[in-house]
Design a protein around this motif. Structure first.
Motif, PDB file in Angstrom:
ATOM      1  N   ASP A 181       1.931  -2.713  -4.344  1.00 65.94           N
ATOM      2  CA  ASP A 181       2.454  -2.661  -2.334  1.00 65.94           C
ATOM      3  C   ASP A 181       1.513  -1.997  -1.816  1.00 65.94           C
ATOM      4  OD1 ASP A 181       5.090  -2.589  -3.633  1.00 65.94           O
ATOM      5  OD2 ASP A 181       5.736  -0.148  -3.234  1.00 65.94           O
ATOM      6  N   VAL A 182       0.557  -1.666  -3.008  1.00 69.88           N
ATOM      7  CA  VAL A 182      -1.316  -0.919  -2.096  1.00 69.88           C
ATOM      8  C   VAL A 182      -1.977  -3.236  -1.990  1.00 69.88           C
ATOM      9  CG1 VAL A 182      -3.440  -0.937  -2.035  1.00 69.88           C
ATOM     10  CG2 VAL A 182      -1.791   0.658  -3.350  1.00 69.88           C
ATOM     11  N   ARG A 183      -1.868  -3.731  -2.719  1.00 69.37           N
ATOM     12  CA  ARG A 183      -2.509  -5.678  -2.510  1.00 69.37           C
ATOM     13  C   ARG A 183      -1.663  -5.957  -1.028  1.00 69.37           C
ATOM     14  NH1 ARG A 183      -3.727  -6.689  -8.765  1.00 69.37           N
ATOM     15  NH2 ARG A 183      -5.154  -4.784  -9.049  1.00 69.37           N
TER      16      ARG A 183
ATOM     17  N   SER B 171      -2.960   6.329  -9.522  1.00 72.39           N
ATOM     18  CA  SER B 171      -3.009   4.359  -8.788  1.00 72.39           C
ATOM     19  C   SER B 171      -3.392   3.443  -6.872  1.00 72.39           C
ATOM     20  CB  SER B 171      -2.003   4.344  -9.675  1.00 72.39           C
ATOM     21  OG  SER B 171      -1.962   4.448 -11.007  1.00 72.39           O
ATOM     22  N   ALA B 172      -2.233   4.396  -6.079  1.00 66.19           N
ATOM     23  CA  ALA B 172      -2.843   3.788  -5.404  1.00 66.19           C
ATOM     24  C   ALA B 172      -3.972   4.352  -4.567  1.00 66.19           C
ATOM     25  CB  ALA B 172      -1.097   4.805  -4.815  1.00 66.19           C
ATOM     26  N   CYS B 173      -4.395   5.776  -5.039  1.00 68.53           N
ATOM     27  CA  CYS B 173      -5.373   5.661  -3.807  1.00 68.53           C
ATOM     28  C   CYS B 173      -6.501   4.884  -4.821  1.00 68.53           C
ATOM     29  CB  CYS B 173      -5.285   7.166  -4.885  1.00 68.53           C
ATOM     30  SG  CYS B 173      -4.379   8.702  -3.247  1.00 68.53           S
ATOM     31  N   ASP B 174      -6.770   4.933  -6.187  1.00 64.97           N
ATOM     32  CA  ASP B 174      -7.563   3.810  -6.533  1.00 64.97           C
ATOM     33  C   ASP B 174      -7.908   2.533  -6.021  1.00 64.97           C
ATOM     34  OD1 ASP B 174      -8.351   6.701  -8.088  1.00 64.97           O
ATOM     35  OD2 ASP B 174      -7.502   5.938  -9.935  1.00 64.97           O
ATOM     36  N   GLU B 175      -6.322   1.452  -6.187  1.00 65.91           N
ATOM     37  CA  GLU B 175      -6.548   0.759  -5.683  1.00 65.91           C
ATOM     38  C   GLU B 175      -6.343   0.697  -4.080  1.00 65.91           C
ATOM     39  OE1 GLU B 175      -6.184  -3.422  -6.184  1.00 65.91           O
ATOM     40  OE2 GLU B 175      -6.108  -2.340  -8.027  1.00 65.91           O
ATOM     41  N   ALA B 176      -6.273   1.275  -3.371  1.00 65.94           N
ATOM     42  CA  ALA B 176      -6.503   1.452  -2.098  1.00 65.94           C
ATOM     43  C   ALA B 176      -8.615   1.154  -1.973  1.00 65.94           C
ATOM     44  CB  ALA B 176      -6.203   2.468  -0.943  1.00 65.94           C
ATOM     45  N   HIS B 177      -8.969   2.474  -2.385  1.00 61.11           N
ATOM     46  CA  HIS B 177     -10.176   3.076  -2.619  1.00 61.11           C
ATOM     47  C   HIS B 177     -10.787   1.605  -3.091  1.00 61.11           C
ATOM     48  CE1 HIS B 177      -9.426   7.414  -2.206  1.00 61.11           C
ATOM     49  NE2 HIS B 177      -9.242   7.031  -1.591  1.00 61.11           N
ATOM     50  N   ALA B 178     -10.802   1.159  -4.015  1.00 61.45           N
ATOM     51  CA  ALA B 178     -11.370   0.210  -4.560  1.00 61.45           C
ATOM     52  C   ALA B 178     -11.371  -1.358  -3.253  1.00 61.45           C
ATOM     53  CB  ALA B 178     -10.619  -0.449  -6.050  1.00 61.45           C
TER      54      ALA B 178
END
Length: 442
Positions: free
Chosen positions: A185-187, A226-233
């Protein structure tokens, strides 16, 4: 365009060492295109090359910044004459029926255009939206940038991320069932060109089915992480809807950058704020009607009223504790909730003073400079200084004596563009209900 605003009483958004915001009388502000180029107190140079606007002693202050809004009309409320819980509208089902419809897209565009206009004409020159319909907010942001629509500077989350049965799931948020879903979803949201990512970590007042459970944790810690890690990346900061202590701690422990709303704090929560360098976004407006309005007006039964009071008190206590511990506190009105219009950010400043015990100067400073710094754009907006964006508003009286002077502004300058005698499309029954509350709390 080149403007010279003369004979202004300036409140520039900065506080002095005593915590006051000095009033700078007989000030001239020079603007070229979208920037403030010079500020003079007293004498000023020749204005032959400028369009002169004599403000005749009116008050100039930075444009307000609303850190928490949904670019939708104020959510409808079904009143209850008996005092029992009013039937909720199934807006998510309606959204599903309209999904993919060109007519629906056109209607959404028209509605958002009106919200944008009312927002900026109320003195909010920058707004952060935290959950919307599809990518409609980003499209409106870009139209405003291109000069096709009159509106504020926008930083948008587009669609938020929730979980099945979570806050705004299926309406303003997707439904992630696991960590892989959250990453997906973040992507997907990133493809819509947002400025941040929004998570719905807990439920809200209108989600609760029992007294005492507003803000129940809905999103599992591993999904938040998981959402935060992907968003920050991907370079995005993360905001999280949280209305319980468990929810706030879960959000902070797993990487969230801003806590939206808040809850009754303890030492562990405050330490987490500091460790994460996170900010608390105080939103008094959405819960206040549940506490101070008659149930026949809000449509809430006893459960809703009790939970609304719990949430309101938690928001107040969280903001006060954060301020006392040097944790950044920003302000947002939660535009789009029941009774919360796009044009009432000025009320949030009144509530901040009344319930959090700050001074009017600190409230204005928060709604301008502090909010800009939380957004990471303090070098562009938030104060009236040479080199910054020409974002300021003109009031007939001193807002530090009465914030109601912001209610009807005489002029607005947003990125160098003038709006003279701005008008908003008001909702009379909401205005009256909130005015009655204002009388009650003052």
């Amino acid at each position: 365009m080149k403007y010279a605003f003369l004979n202004a009483n300036l409140l520039d958004g900065n506080l002095d060492e005593t915590g006051n915001m000095p009033l700078k009388k007989n000030t001239a502000i020079f603007v070229t295109d979208d920037k403030i180029t010079d500020i003079y107190i007293g004498n000023h140079p020749d204005t032959a090359d400028y369009q002169v606007i004599d403000l005749c002693g009116k008050y100039v202050l930075p444009g307000l910044i609303n850190l928490h809004a949904h670019f939708v009309p104020a959510m409808p409320v079904r009143k209850s004459k008996s005092g029992k819980e009013a039937k909720k509208l199934d807006l998510a089902a309606l959204k599903q029926k309209l999904a993919g419809s060109k007519l629906a897209d056109q209607i959404i565009g028209i509605v958002l255009k009106g919200v944008a206009r009312d927002t900026v004409c109320s003195g909010v020159t920058t707004v952060r939206t935290v959950g919307g319909l599809y990518d409609a907010d980003a499209k409106m942001r870009d139209k405003i940038k291109d000069g096709k629509v009159t509106g504020p500077r926008m930083l948008v989350a587009n669609t938020a991320i929730s979980v099945p049965g979570g806050h705004m799931a299926g309406l303003l948020a997707t439904e992630a069932t696991c960590s892989a879903d959250a990453v997906r979803d973040v992507r997907e949201i990133a493809k819509t060109n947002p400025n941040l990512i929004k998570l719905m970590v807990t439920g809200g007042v209108l989600d609760a089915t029992e007294t005492g459970e507003p803000g129940a944790l809905k999103m599992a810690p591993e999904i938040v992480k998981s959402a935060c890690d992907e968003a920050h990346a991907l370079g995005y900061r993360v905001a999280a809807h949280t209305e319980s202590a468990t929810g706030v701690k879960t959000a902070l422990q797993n990487g969230v950058d801003t806590i939206e709303h808040g809850a009754k704090p303890d030492e562990e929560m405050l330490n987490l704020f500091k460790e994460r360098n996170a900010a608390d976004i105080c939103t008094l407006s959405p819960a206040l009607p549940y506490v101070f309005m008659d149930p026949s007006e809000t449509g809430l039964g006893e459960i809703g009223r009790n939970n609304g009071t719990i949430v309101f008190n938690g928001i107040v206590e969280c903001a006060k504790a954060c301020l006392q511990n040097g944790i950044p506190v920003g302000l947002g009105s939660d535009t789009g909730c029941p009774f919360i219009t796009p044009y009432d950010m000025w009320r949030e400043l009144v509530y901040f003073v009344k319930f959090c015990g700050v001074t009017p100067a600190f409230a204005l400073h928060t709604a301008t400079k502090v909010n800009a710094e939380i957004l990471g754009i303090g070098n562009e907006v938030g104060t009236i200084e040479v080199g910054k964006s020409a974002d300021f508003i003109v009031a007939d009286g001193n807002p530090l004596e009465d914030f109601e002077y912001i209610r009807n502004l005489s002029t607005i300058c947003v990125q160098g563009k003038l709006i003279r005698k701005p008008k908003v499309k008001k909702i009379k029954h909401i205005d009256k209900a909130l005015d009655d509350v204002m009388i009650k709390i003052r």
